[in-house]
Design a protein around this motif. Structure first.
Motif, PDB file in Angstrom:
ATOM      1  N   ARG A 179       0.841  -1.206   0.000  1.00  0.00           N
ATOM      2  CA  ARG A 179       0.000   0.000   0.000  1.00  0.00           C
ATOM      3  C   ARG A 179       0.866   1.241   0.000  1.00  0.00           C
ATOM      4  NH1 ARG A 179      -4.410  -0.290   4.580  1.00  0.00           N
ATOM      5  NH2 ARG A 179      -5.503   1.074   3.146  1.00  0.00           N
ATOM      6  N   LEU A 180       0.365   2.275  -0.676  1.00  0.00           N
ATOM      7  CA  LEU A 180       1.028   3.575  -0.725  1.00  0.00           C
ATOM      8  C   LEU A 180       0.007   4.637  -0.360  1.00  0.00           C
ATOM      9  CD1 LEU A 180       3.213   5.693  -1.542  1.00  0.00           C
ATOM     10  CD2 LEU A 180       2.372   5.439  -3.899  1.00  0.00           C
ATOM     11  N   PHE A 181       0.356   5.452   0.631  1.00  0.00           N
ATOM     12  CA  PHE A 181      -0.449   6.611   0.993  1.00  0.00           C
ATOM     13  C   PHE A 181       0.319   7.862   0.596  1.00  0.00           C
ATOM     14  CE2 PHE A 181      -2.048   3.332   3.743  1.00  0.00           C
ATOM     15  CZ  PHE A 181      -3.404   3.594   3.836  1.00  0.00           C
ATOM     16  N   GLU A 182      -0.284   8.669  -0.246  1.00  0.00           N
ATOM     17  CA  GLU A 182       0.279   9.966  -0.610  1.00  0.00           C
ATOM     18  C   GLU A 182      -0.486  11.014   0.191  1.00  0.00           C
ATOM     19  OE1 GLU A 182       2.702  10.943  -2.660  1.00  0.00           O
ATOM     20  OE2 GLU A 182       3.192   9.069  -3.671  1.00  0.00           O
ATOM     21  N   VAL A 183       0.217  11.805   0.988  1.00  0.00           N
ATOM     22  CA  VAL A 183      -0.424  12.841   1.800  1.00  0.00           C
ATOM     23  C   VAL A 183      -0.120  14.187   1.156  1.00  0.00           C
ATOM     24  CG1 VAL A 183      -0.588  13.895   4.083  1.00  0.00           C
ATOM     25  CG2 VAL A 183      -0.211  11.421   3.868  1.00  0.00           C
TER      26      VAL A 183
END
Length: 142
Positions: free
Chosen positions: A107-111
């Motif tokens: 998973r990748l979270f871009e904030v």
């Protein structure tokens, strides 16, 4: 293929990241966080102070350094390069560019913050990921 989520519109990306990391820790996830060294230093301090009742164990790992054996069980790593994160399955990117090696994470979270520079760099990352076939979920931060 890496699951991608964009968290956008946050007034304070670092505080939002702290909340994400606290939830990740509670769920037992192993997480790497990438950003510029200055932002990682800010996040390091904020993780200890953002909530009086929260405990978010983490360690800072500079580029090219190997973690000390005694720290390998640490669930959250603040890293200059995603590829250096020991055993992490989730990546949180607070940087202005695509994190090299993101595709090795589940998973990748871009904030993405509210200011114009953050929005422009976030759009660039979105287009890059979308053009490579990643399905992107978005989360508007209130």
């Amino acid at each position: 293929m890496t699951e991608v989520q964009f968290h956008h519109g946050t007034a304070d990306p670092l505080r939002h990241a702290c909340r994400l990391l606290a939830k990740a820790y509670e769920s037992g996830a192993r997480v790497a966080v990438t950003a510029t060294p200055d932002r990682l230093a800010e996040l390091d301090v904020l993780l200890w102070t953002f909530d009086d009742l929260a405990f978010v164990p983490h360690a800072r790992l500079a580029a090219g350094r190997a973690p000390a054996q005694r720290l390998l069980r640490t669930p959250i790593w603040l890293v200059d390069r995603a590829v250096d994160a020991p055993q992490a399955r989730v990546l949180v990117n607070l940087g202005p560019e695509i994190a090299p090696g993101f595709e090795s994470f589940e998973r990748l979270f871009e904030v993405v913050g509210r200011d114009e520079a953050a929005r422009l760099s976030g759009r660039g990352r979105w287009r890059h990921l979308q053009s490579r076939g990643y399905a992107i979920a978005q989360h508007e931060v209130a």
